[in-house]
Scaffold this motif. Structure first.
Motif, PDB file in Angstrom:
ATOM      1  N   CYS A 131       0.820  -1.218   0.000  1.00 24.54           N
ATOM      2  CA  CYS A 131       0.000   0.000   0.000  1.00 24.54           C
ATOM      3  C   CYS A 131       0.851   1.264   0.000  1.00 24.54           C
ATOM      4  N   GLY A 132       2.094   1.153   0.440  1.00 25.31           N
ATOM      5  CA  GLY A 132       3.001   2.298   0.430  1.00 25.31           C
ATOM      6  C   GLY A 132       3.683   2.520  -0.910  1.00 25.31           C
ATOM      7  N   MET A 133       3.499   1.593  -1.844  1.00 27.03           N
ATOM      8  CA  MET A 133       4.126   1.700  -3.168  1.00 27.03           C
ATOM      9  C   MET A 133       3.347   2.657  -4.065  1.00 27.03           C
TER      10      MET A 133
ATOM     11  N   LYS B 290       2.393  -4.043 -10.595  1.00 30.20           N
ATOM     12  CA  LYS B 290       3.348  -5.111 -10.920  1.00 30.20           C
ATOM     13  C   LYS B 290       3.496  -6.151  -9.816  1.00 30.20           C
ATOM     14  N   VAL B 291       3.008  -5.849  -8.615  1.00 26.62           N
ATOM     15  CA  VAL B 291       3.180  -6.738  -7.465  1.00 26.62           C
ATOM     16  C   VAL B 291       1.820  -7.295  -7.048  1.00 26.62           C
TER      17      VAL B 291
END
Length: 129
Positions: free
Chosen positions: A97-99, A106-107
């Motif tokens: 969630c911090g990305m 992509k994850v």
């Protein structure tokens, strides 16, 4: 123990306050975190679960975490408080969630969300409505 009971009471009050508001799950989770002095760690979709479509976690002082789960119908928010024993289940979801959105795309965190929800259930915390 007193901190845990206070966190649980404030968390429950915050859940009841926003339960009937016409907000998205993300907005409800953010409102619950703000009104109960917690930090929203994540709010993710859960794929393939028979009962839950979204799950969120809110961190409180005293190593307690409030968990919110939206049922499949989209009407009932279930909730519980868990302790730091679930940290290793929460960490990948919080990191995701911090990305930035470009990285989130992509994850895949589907498996992490399912594993977290199952761990909460197996520990006997399964989310009261």
């Amino acid at each position: 123990m007193l901190v845990y009971e206070l966190d649980l009471m404030v968390f429950r009050m915050a859940v009841e306050t926003v339960r009937s508001l016409s907000l998205s799950v993300t907005e409800k989770a953010a409102a619950i975190a703000a009104s109960s002095r917690g930090i929203l760690l994540f709010e993710v979709r859960v794929y393939g679960d028979a009962e839950v479509q979204r799950v969120a976690a809110i961190r409180y002082q005293g190593e307690q975490t409030g968990v919110l789960a939206l049922d499949k119908s989209g009407l009932v928010i279930r909730h519980c408080i868990i302790n730091s024993a679930f940290s290793h289940f929460i960490a990948p979801l919080e990191a995701w969630c911090g990305m930035p959105l470009s990285m989130q795309a992509k994850v895949d965190v589907d498996a992490h969300a399912s594993v977290f929800l199952n761990a909460v259930r197996q520990a006997g915390h399964m989310l009261c409505s």
